[in-house]
Design a protein around this motif. Structure first.
Motif, PDB file in Angstrom:
ATOM      1  N   ASP A  33       0.869  -1.043  -0.038  1.00 56.83           N
ATOM      2  CA  ASP A  33       0.179  -0.090   0.061  1.00 56.83           C
ATOM      3  C   ASP A  33       1.083   1.270  -0.156  1.00 56.83           C
ATOM      4  O   ASP A  33       2.105   1.182   0.294  1.00 56.83           O
ATOM      5  CB  ASP A  33      -0.877  -0.044   1.334  1.00 56.83           C
ATOM      6  CG  ASP A  33      -2.144  -0.873   1.121  1.00 56.83           C
ATOM      7  OD1 ASP A  33      -2.392  -1.347   0.115  1.00 56.83           O
ATOM      8  OD2 ASP A  33      -2.541  -1.446   2.129  1.00 56.83           O
ATOM      9  N   LEU A  34       0.191   2.201  -0.292  1.00 52.91           N
ATOM     10  CA  LEU A  34       0.903   3.755  -0.111  1.00 52.91           C
ATOM     11  C   LEU A  34       1.605   3.769   1.406  1.00 52.91           C
ATOM     12  O   LEU A  34       1.180   3.628   2.262  1.00 52.91           O
ATOM     13  CB  LEU A  34      -0.487   4.781   0.063  1.00 52.91           C
ATOM     14  CG  LEU A  34      -1.005   5.032  -1.261  1.00 52.91           C
ATOM     15  CD1 LEU A  34      -2.311   6.023  -0.983  1.00 52.91           C
ATOM     16  CD2 LEU A  34       0.079   5.957  -2.311  1.00 52.91           C
ATOM     17  N   GLY A  35       2.782   4.309   0.945  1.00 48.17           N
ATOM     18  CA  GLY A  35       3.755   4.646   2.129  1.00 48.17           C
ATOM     19  C   GLY A  35       4.248   3.573   2.957  1.00 48.17           C
ATOM     20  O   GLY A  35       5.004   3.504   3.976  1.00 48.17           O
ATOM     21  N   MET A  36       4.210   2.057   1.943  1.00 46.34           N
ATOM     22  CA  MET A  36       4.730   0.945   2.894  1.00 46.34           C
ATOM     23  C   MET A  36       6.257   0.806   2.897  1.00 46.34           C
ATOM     24  O   MET A  36       6.813   0.374   3.673  1.00 46.34           O
ATOM     25  CB  MET A  36       4.094  -0.204   2.264  1.00 46.34           C
ATOM     26  CG  MET A  36       2.900  -0.668   2.701  1.00 46.34           C
ATOM     27  SD  MET A  36       3.014  -1.188   4.665  1.00 46.34           S
ATOM     28  CE  MET A  36       2.166   0.144   5.236  1.00 46.34           C
ATOM     29  N   GLY A  37       6.818   1.579   1.810  1.00 46.84           N
ATOM     30  CA  GLY A  37       8.458   1.534   1.532  1.00 46.84           C
ATOM     31  C   GLY A  37       8.865   0.896   0.372  1.00 46.84           C
ATOM     32  O   GLY A  37      10.133   0.547   0.170  1.00 46.84           O
ATOM     33  N   SER A  39       9.185   2.908  -2.524  1.00 48.63           N
ATOM     34  CA  SER A  39      10.538   3.583  -2.952  1.00 48.63           C
ATOM     35  C   SER A  39      11.687   3.540  -1.908  1.00 48.63           C
ATOM     36  O   SER A  39      12.761   3.783  -2.624  1.00 48.63           O
ATOM     37  CB  SER A  39       9.839   5.388  -2.917  1.00 48.63           C
ATOM     38  OG  SER A  39       8.687   5.190  -3.969  1.00 48.63           O
ATOM     39  N   VAL A  40      11.387   3.353  -0.725  1.00 44.28           N
ATOM     40  CA  VAL A  40      12.699   3.308   0.227  1.00 44.28           C
ATOM     41  C   VAL A  40      13.431   2.020  -0.338  1.00 44.28           C
ATOM     42  O   VAL A  40      14.564   2.234  -0.431  1.00 44.28           O
ATOM     43  CB  VAL A  40      12.231   3.270   1.601  1.00 44.28           C
ATOM     44  CG1 VAL A  40      13.376   2.502   2.513  1.00 44.28           C
ATOM     45  CG2 VAL A  40      11.786   4.470   2.288  1.00 44.28           C
ATOM     46  N   PHE A  41      12.750   0.820  -0.562  1.00 42.03           N
ATOM     47  CA  PHE A  41      13.578  -0.316  -0.962  1.00 42.03           C
ATOM     48  C   PHE A  41      14.211  -0.187  -2.504  1.00 42.03           C
ATOM     49  O   PHE A  41      15.296  -0.637  -2.535  1.00 42.03           O
ATOM     50  CB  PHE A  41      12.343  -1.366  -1.118  1.00 42.03           C
ATOM     51  CG  PHE A  41      13.026  -2.795  -1.138  1.00 42.03           C
ATOM     52  CD1 PHE A  41      12.977  -3.449   0.221  1.00 42.03           C
ATOM     53  CD2 PHE A  41      13.085  -3.338  -2.362  1.00 42.03           C
ATOM     54  CE1 PHE A  41      13.572  -4.910  -0.052  1.00 42.03           C
ATOM     55  CE2 PHE A  41      13.580  -4.862  -2.491  1.00 42.03           C
ATOM     56  CZ  PHE A  41      13.765  -5.528  -1.162  1.00 42.03           C
ATOM     57  N   VAL A 108       9.536  -2.323 -10.394  1.00 35.95           N
ATOM     58  CA  VAL A 108       8.216  -1.511 -10.639  1.00 35.95           C
ATOM     59  C   VAL A 108       7.288  -1.404  -9.389  1.00 35.95           C
ATOM     60  O   VAL A 108       7.142  -2.509  -8.713  1.00 35.95           O
ATOM     61  CB  VAL A 108       7.326  -2.593 -11.713  1.00 35.95           C
ATOM     62  CG1 VAL A 108       6.171  -2.022 -11.875  1.00 35.95           C
ATOM     63  CG2 VAL A 108       8.020  -3.018 -12.999  1.00 35.95           C
ATOM     64  N   GLU A 109       7.130  -0.126  -9.068  1.00 37.78           N
ATOM     65  CA  GLU A 109       6.283   0.247  -8.087  1.00 37.78           C
ATOM     66  C   GLU A 109       4.845   0.189  -8.778  1.00 37.78           C
ATOM     67  O   GLU A 109       4.644   0.613  -9.703  1.00 37.78           O
ATOM     68  CB  GLU A 109       6.312   1.535  -7.252  1.00 37.78           C
ATOM     69  CG  GLU A 109       7.907   1.550  -6.739  1.00 37.78           C
ATOM     70  CD  GLU A 109       8.062   2.785  -5.955  1.00 37.78           C
ATOM     71  OE1 GLU A 109       6.895   3.282  -5.052  1.00 37.78           O
ATOM     72  OE2 GLU A 109       9.075   3.318  -5.989  1.00 37.78           O
ATOM     73  N   TRP A 110       3.954  -0.371  -7.955  1.00 32.34           N
ATOM     74  CA  TRP A 110       2.316  -0.648  -8.368  1.00 32.34           C
ATOM     75  C   TRP A 110       2.471  -1.425  -9.727  1.00 32.34           C
ATOM     76  O   TRP A 110       1.908  -1.285 -10.764  1.00 32.34           O
ATOM     77  CB  TRP A 110       1.813   0.938  -8.838  1.00 32.34           C
ATOM     78  CG  TRP A 110       1.626   1.604  -7.359  1.00 32.34           C
ATOM     79  CD1 TRP A 110       2.321   2.638  -7.212  1.00 32.34           C
ATOM     80  CD2 TRP A 110       0.628   1.535  -6.535  1.00 32.34           C
ATOM     81  NE1 TRP A 110       1.915   2.889  -5.602  1.00 32.34           N
ATOM     82  CE2 TRP A 110       0.722   2.137  -5.320  1.00 32.34           C
ATOM     83  CE3 TRP A 110      -0.522   0.547  -6.383  1.00 32.34           C
ATOM     84  CZ2 TRP A 110       0.332   2.226  -4.047  1.00 32.34           C
ATOM     85  CZ3 TRP A 110      -1.221   0.804  -5.336  1.00 32.34           C
ATOM     86  CH2 TRP A 110      -0.838   1.499  -4.038  1.00 32.34           C
TER      87      TRP A 110
HETATM   88  N1  LIG Z   1      10.395  -0.306   8.287  1.00 34.50           N
HETATM   89  C1  LIG Z   1      10.049   0.842   7.516  1.00 34.50           C
HETATM   90  N2  LIG Z   1      10.470   0.454   6.185  1.00 34.50           N
HETATM   91  C2  LIG Z   1      10.308   1.372   5.019  1.00 34.50           C
HETATM   92  N3  LIG Z   1       9.765   2.696   5.341  1.00 34.50           N
HETATM   93  C3  LIG Z   1       9.327   2.942   6.776  1.00 34.50           C
HETATM   94  C4  LIG Z   1       9.697   2.095   7.598  1.00 34.50           C
HETATM   95  N4  LIG Z   1       9.248   2.579   8.680  1.00 34.50           N
HETATM   96  C5  LIG Z   1       8.649   3.656   8.326  1.00 34.50           C
HETATM   97  N5  LIG Z   1       8.980   4.075   7.000  1.00 34.50           N
HETATM   98  C6  LIG Z   1       8.492   5.208   6.535  1.00 34.50           C
HETATM   99  O1  LIG Z   1       7.436   5.027   5.308  1.00 34.50           O
HETATM  100  C7  LIG Z   1       7.626   5.850   4.285  1.00 34.50           C
HETATM  101  C8  LIG Z   1       7.830   4.732   2.986  1.00 34.50           C
HETATM  102  O2  LIG Z   1       7.698   5.683   1.982  1.00 34.50           O
HETATM  103  P1  LIG Z   1       7.727   5.376   0.449  1.00 34.50           P
HETATM  104  O3  LIG Z   1       7.608   6.393  -0.312  1.00 34.50           O
HETATM  105  O4  LIG Z   1       8.831   4.530   0.386  1.00 34.50           O
HETATM  106  O5  LIG Z   1       6.278   4.552   0.210  1.00 34.50           O
HETATM  107  P2  LIG Z   1       5.915   3.576  -1.042  1.00 34.50           P
HETATM  108  O6  LIG Z   1       5.534   2.422  -0.711  1.00 34.50           O
HETATM  109  O7  LIG Z   1       6.930   4.085  -2.288  1.00 34.50           O
HETATM  110  O8  LIG Z   1       4.545   4.588  -1.253  1.00 34.50           O
HETATM  111  P3  LIG Z   1       3.814   5.158  -2.661  1.00 34.50           P
HETATM  112  O9  LIG Z   1       2.576   4.065  -3.080  1.00 34.50           O
HETATM  113  O10 LIG Z   1       3.216   6.288  -2.298  1.00 34.50           O
HETATM  114  O11 LIG Z   1       5.053   5.220  -3.852  1.00 34.50           O
HETATM  115  C9  LIG Z   1       9.097   6.447   4.409  1.00 34.50           C
HETATM  116  O12 LIG Z   1       8.322   7.933   4.888  1.00 34.50           O
HETATM  117  C10 LIG Z   1       9.788   6.002   5.401  1.00 34.50           C
HETATM  118  O13 LIG Z   1      10.521   6.723   6.303  1.00 34.50           O
END
Ligand SMILES: Nc1ncnc2c1ncn2[C@@H]1O[C@H](COP(=O)(O)OP(=O)(O)OP(=O)(O)O)[C@@H](O)[C@H]1O
Ligand SMILES: [Mg+2]
Length: 142
Positions: A33-37, A39-41, A108-110
């Protein structure tokens, strides 16, 4: 494989370790889902494979794709897709999908938006919430 991370840094460590196993031709579908990480990954993989720890890796929210050259011939070009705004799978051809399939590693996200164009042999990374606000469960399936 399943990993539990308790912070963003934990997710970065998992992604960096995963990046070392990648080869040209690999397609990684990042679900969650949104904000799960996702993009961080992705950012951690891109920084590792470009050997640029501080590289600016914006989310390709509007361009839908961003490419990165890597110095590693085993990887080639890295393609980072964020398909949240993709309206139909056919639109992929306008953003380089066919080139991507033959020239490197694809993130690929989404990936749900790929629909019938989802590659058969892909690695799926699914990120779901853990017990606290900053914990995540990361499942990696080949
Ligand atoms: N264990 C964790 N792993 C990854 N991100 C985390 C964790 N804990 C907190 N966060 C926070 O969650 C957010 C993840 O954001 P990110 O943009 O990577 O999500 P996303 O899945 O790419 O969302 P979107 O669907 O909007 O692209 C960041 O703000 C990050 O700091
Ligand atoms: Mg994202």
């Amino acid at each position: 494989m399943i990993y539990n991370t308790s912070s963003e840094n934990g997710t970065i460590e998992v992604a960096t370790g995963f990046a070392t196993l990648l080869n040209t031709g690999d397609v990684i579908l990042l679900k969650g889902d949104l904000g799960m990480g996702k993009s961080v990954f992705s950012r951690a993989i891109i920084r590792h494979l470009t050997k640029s720890p501080d590289l600016n890796v914006p989310s390709p929210t509007f361009t839908l794709v961003q490419t990165y050259d890597t110095p590693d011939p085993k990887i080639g070009t890295l393609w980072h897709f964020d398909l949240y705004r993709l309206e139909s799978p056919e639109d992929l051809y306008e953003i380089g999908w066919e080139d991507a399939l033959t020239s490197g590693v694809i993130l690929v996200e989404w990936p749900e938006r790929l629909d019938y164009l989802t590659p058969r042999s892909a690695i799926t990374v699914t990120i779901t919430p853990g017990e606290t606000a900053t914990s995540r469960i990361i499942m990696i399936e080949r």
